[in-house]
Design a protein around this motif. Structure first.
Motif, mmCIF file in Angstrom:
data_model
loop_
_atom_site.group_PDB
_atom_site.id
_atom_site.type_symbol
_atom_site.label_atom_id
_atom_site.label_comp_id
_atom_site.label_asym_id
_atom_site.label_seq_id
_atom_site.Cartn_x
_atom_site.Cartn_y
_atom_site.Cartn_z
ATOM 1 N N SER A 80 -6.472 3.351 4.797
ATOM 2 C CA SER A 80 -5.686 2.287 4.167
ATOM 3 C C SER A 80 -4.144 2.863 3.801
ATOM 4 N N TYR A 81 -3.397 1.774 3.912
ATOM 5 C CA TYR A 81 -2.118 2.074 3.378
ATOM 6 C C TYR A 81 -2.103 1.592 2.114
ATOM 7 N N ILE A 82 -1.344 2.499 1.175
ATOM 8 C CA ILE A 82 -1.224 2.473 -0.285
ATOM 9 C C ILE A 82 0.336 2.635 -0.667
ATOM 10 N N LEU A 83 0.687 1.918 -1.733
ATOM 11 C CA LEU A 83 2.179 1.964 -2.337
ATOM 12 C C LEU A 83 2.070 2.737 -3.274
ATOM 13 N N LEU A 84 2.818 4.185 -3.237
ATOM 14 C CA LEU A 84 2.429 5.074 -4.340
ATOM 15 C C LEU A 84 3.970 5.823 -4.293
ATOM 16 N N ASP A 85 4.451 5.732 -5.691
ATOM 17 C CA ASP A 85 5.725 6.436 -6.027
ATOM 18 C C ASP A 85 7.029 5.939 -4.915
ATOM 19 N N ASN A 86 6.699 4.641 -4.646
ATOM 20 C CA ASN A 86 7.505 3.739 -3.964
ATOM 21 C C ASN A 86 7.413 4.192 -2.405
ATOM 22 N N LYS A 87 6.492 5.019 -1.896
ATOM 23 C CA LYS A 87 6.316 5.339 -0.721
ATOM 24 C C LYS A 87 4.970 4.538 -0.042
ATOM 25 N N ASP A 88 5.074 4.471 1.201
ATOM 26 C CA ASP A 88 3.902 4.046 1.851
ATOM 27 C C ASP A 88 3.095 5.556 2.382
ATOM 28 N N LEU A 89 1.923 5.675 1.838
ATOM 29 C CA LEU A 89 1.225 6.485 1.838
ATOM 30 C C LEU A 89 -0.275 6.109 2.416
ATOM 31 N N PHE A 90 -1.177 7.226 2.731
ATOM 32 C CA PHE A 90 -2.639 6.578 3.329
ATOM 33 C C PHE A 90 -3.601 7.287 2.571
ATOM 34 N N ILE A 91 -4.616 6.532 2.455
ATOM 35 C CA ILE A 91 -5.872 7.238 1.735
ATOM 36 C C ILE A 91 -7.055 6.595 2.712
ATOM 37 N N GLN A 92 -8.246 7.349 2.951
ATOM 38 C CA GLN A 92 -9.204 7.077 3.668
ATOM 39 C C GLN A 92 -10.060 5.834 2.890
ATOM 40 N N THR A 93 -10.172 4.665 3.529
ATOM 41 C CA THR A 93 -10.764 3.471 3.111
ATOM 42 C C THR A 93 -12.085 3.891 2.157
ATOM 43 N N GLU A 94 -12.933 4.597 2.834
ATOM 44 C CA GLU A 94 -14.232 4.965 2.067
ATOM 45 C C GLU A 94 -14.186 5.381 0.644
ATOM 46 N N CYS A 95 -13.088 5.811 0.471
ATOM 47 C CA CYS A 95 -12.753 6.763 -1.167
ATOM 48 C C CYS A 95 -12.372 5.485 -1.893
ATOM 49 N N ILE A 96 -12.234 4.169 -1.792
ATOM 50 C CA ILE A 96 -11.591 3.268 -2.515
ATOM 51 C C ILE A 96 -12.495 1.978 -2.853
ATOM 52 N N LYS A 97 -12.616 1.423 -3.888
ATOM 53 C CA LYS A 97 -13.168 0.255 -4.077
ATOM 54 C C LYS A 97 -12.304 -0.753 -4.212
ATOM 55 N N LEU A 98 -12.223 -1.808 -3.507
ATOM 56 C CA LEU A 98 -11.122 -2.919 -3.448
ATOM 57 C C LEU A 98 -11.499 -4.039 -4.443
ATOM 58 N N GLY A 99 -10.342 -4.695 -5.023
ATOM 59 C CA GLY A 99 -10.563 -5.933 -5.622
ATOM 60 C C GLY A 99 -11.075 -7.141 -4.711
ATOM 61 N N ASP A 100 -10.660 -8.330 -5.045
ATOM 62 C CA ASP A 100 -10.961 -9.529 -4.223
ATOM 63 C C ASP A 100 -10.073 -9.545 -3.358
ATOM 64 N N LYS A 101 -8.843 -9.339 -3.208
ATOM 65 C CA LYS A 101 -8.007 -9.537 -2.088
ATOM 66 C C LYS A 101 -8.184 -8.287 -0.899
ATOM 67 N N ARG A 102 -8.023 -8.657 0.460
ATOM 68 C CA ARG A 102 -8.154 -7.697 1.232
ATOM 69 C C ARG A 102 -7.019 -8.035 2.191
ATOM 70 N N MET A 103 -6.048 -7.132 2.243
ATOM 71 C CA MET A 103 -5.052 -7.341 3.554
ATOM 72 C C MET A 103 -5.160 -6.258 4.653
ATOM 73 N N LYS A 104 -5.432 -6.852 5.777
ATOM 74 C CA LYS A 104 -5.724 -6.004 6.854
ATOM 75 C C LYS A 104 -4.606 -5.938 7.861
ATOM 76 N N THR A 105 -4.640 -4.954 8.702
ATOM 77 C CA THR A 105 -3.600 -4.932 9.834
ATOM 78 C C THR A 105 -4.240 -4.370 11.064
#
Length: 235
Positions: A210-235
Motif C-alpha cells: 500500500s502507498y502511504i503519505l508520510l512526512d510529505n512523501k509517498d512511501l510503502f507499507i505491507q497491506t497486511e500490517c494495516i487495518k483500513l477505515g471505511d474508504k478504500r483507494m486502489k490502484t
C-alpha cells in the motif's frame, strides 16, 4: 570433587548432548576411570574414548582407543595422537529416521526461509513420505537432517518426529515503512500508528503493498500490517 560429583558432571554433560540429537562420548584414561570416576555408572551408558598408551590392547571395552600420543602423520609437524575406532558412526543405527508429512518440503542451507535474500537456499525437494535422517533440533522450529549426501534444515512441522520444538513466539514492536515495495526500510512506526493510505496495489508484481503519505512523501507499507477505515483507494 570426589567420584560422585565428577561422575554426575559426566552424566549431566553427556545427557545434554544426547538430548540435542547427538551421540555423547566421554574421554578418559584407565587411572581416572578407576580412581576418579564411578566407572560402573558410565561404561555401557555412553561410548568410551580411552587414552591408554604403550600397551598391546585397551584395558576396557571402548568405542575409540587412543593408543599413542607420539604418532606421525604426513603434513603435520611434531607428535600426533593416534586412535583406533571400533564403532561405525556413519550408519543409520546411530541416528533417527523421520518422514516428510503434510506437503512437499525443502531442505535448506540455514534454519530459516529466505527466498528473496538468498541467504538460505533450497538444497533438496522432498515429497510427502520421503525419509530423512534426523540429526538435531535447533529449539526454534527447525531440525537438522540428512538426505543422501545433503545435510541441511527442514521445518519441524513438515516431519513426523515427536517431541521437537515448535515455532518461536514474538511480539510486534513496530511496523516497517519502505521507500518502495521490497525496498529498504526508511522508518519503523509504532504498531498503533494512524496512517494516511493513498492507494493499495491489488494485482501484479507488488500485490500486497500500500502507498502511504508520510512526512510529505509517498512511501510503502505491507497491506497486511494495516487495518483500513471505511474508504478504500486502489490502484
Amino acid at each position: 570433587l570426589g567420584k560422585d560429583t565428577l561422575t554426575n558432571i559426566v552424566i549431566a554433560f553427556c545427557d545434554a548432548i544426547k538430548a540435542a540429537g547427538y551421540t555423547p562420548m566421554f574421554y578418559t584414561n584407565p587411572n581416572w576411570l578407576s580412581n576418579y570416576l564411578n566407572k560402573d555408572k558410565l561404561i555401557g551408558r555412553y561410548d568410551l574414548w580411552l587414552a591408554q598408551w604403550q600397551v598391546s590392547s585397551p584395558s576396557y571395552d571402548c568405542a575409540v582407543w587412543q593408543y599413542s600420543d607420539s604418532g606421525s602423520v604426513p603434513g603435520i609437524s611434531g607428535n600426533v595422537d593416534m586412535d583406533y575406532i571400533y564403532k561405525d558412526y556413519t550408519g543409520s543405527s546411530n541416528t533417527n529416521s523421520a518422514k516428510v508429512i503434510n506437503k512437499t518440503s525443502y531442505i535448506r542451507s540455514q534454519p530459516y526461509v529466505d527466498d528473496y535474500g538468498g541467504s538460505s537456499v533450497k538444497l533438496a525437494t522432498l515429497k510427502v513420505g520421503t525419509s530423512v535422517t534426523w540429526l538435531s533440533d535447533d529449539g526454534y522450529g527447525w531440525s537438522k537432517v540428512k538426505y543422501g549426501n545433503i545435510t541441511g534444515y527442514i521445518q519441524n512441522s513438515r516431519i513426523d518426529k515427536k517431541g521437537i520444538s515448535t515455532w518461536r513466539q514474538a511480539t510486534i514492536t513496530g511496523i516497517p515503512v519502505y521507500d518502495k515495495p521490497d525496498g529498504k526500510v526508511v522508518k519503523v512506526l509504532p504498531a498503533s500508528s494512524k496512517l494516511t493510505i493513498t492507494s493499495q496495489i491489488v494485482s501484479g508484481k507488488y500485490k500486497g503493498w500500500s502507498y502511504i503519505l508520510l512526512d510529505n512523501k509517498d512511501l510503502f507499507i505491507q497491506t497486511e500490517c494495516i487495518k483500513l477505515g471505511d474508504k478504500r483507494m486502489k490502484t
